[in-house]
Design an enzyme around this catalytic site. Structure first.
Site, PDB file in Angstrom:
ATOM      1  N   ASN A  87      -6.211  -2.836   1.615  1.00 46.32           N
ATOM      2  CA  ASN A  87      -6.192  -4.165   1.809  1.00 46.32           C
ATOM      3  C   ASN A  87      -7.671  -4.750   1.692  1.00 46.32           C
ATOM      4  OD1 ASN A  87      -3.359  -4.315   1.806  1.00 46.32           O
ATOM      5  ND2 ASN A  87      -3.441  -4.675   4.035  1.00 46.32           N
ATOM      6  N   ARG A 138       0.952  -1.146  -0.057  1.00 47.24           N
ATOM      7  CA  ARG A 138      -0.060   0.032  -0.098  1.00 47.24           C
ATOM      8  C   ARG A 138       0.753   1.296  -0.021  1.00 47.24           C
ATOM      9  NH1 ARG A 138      -3.392  -1.193   5.088  1.00 47.24           N
ATOM     10  NH2 ARG A 138      -1.404  -1.822   5.549  1.00 47.24           N
TER      11      ARG A 138
END
Length: 90
Positions: free
Chosen positions: A36, A18
Site C-alpha cells: 500500500n 494485496r
C-alpha cells in the site's frame, strides 16, 4: 525476463487487494512485492516472464470482489534479479 511496476488506484486498500495480488503472483511463479502507498494506491513491483506479468496485470485491473479499480498503470524495465519470492511489504 522483464520487470514491471504496476500502480492501481480506486478502492484498493482495506479490501484484500494485496493478498489477491500475492496469491495470483505466486500461482504464476512471479517474484517481487506488493504494498500500500500513503496516497491510497497499491504498488506492485514484479519480475518474471513478460506474458506472466501481463496476465497478472490483467487480474490486477479486475481486482478482488470488494475492490473498485479506477486506473491501472504499468511501466516496463529490465530485471534486476533482486527478489527470491513474491511478498507483501508494509
Amino acid at each position: 525476463m522483464k520487470r514491471a511496476e504496476i500502480i492501481v488506484n480506486g478502492l484498493v486498500q482495506g479490501v484484500g487487494f494485496r493478498y489477491y495480488v500475492l496469491r495470483h503472483a505466486q500461482k504464476l511463479g512471479l517474484k517481487g512485492y506488493v504494498k500500500n502507498l500513503f496516497s491510497g494506491e497499491v504498488l506492485t513491483v514484479v519480475e518474471g516472464e513478460e506474458y506472466k506479468i501481463e496476465e497478472l496485470f490483467n487480474l490486477i485491473k479486475i481486482g478482488p470482489p470488494m475492490s473498485d479499480v479506477k486506473n491501472a498503470f504499468i511501466k516496463w524495465f529490465e530485471p534486476k534479479n533482486e527478489f527470491t519470492k513474491f511478498e507483501i511489504r508494509y
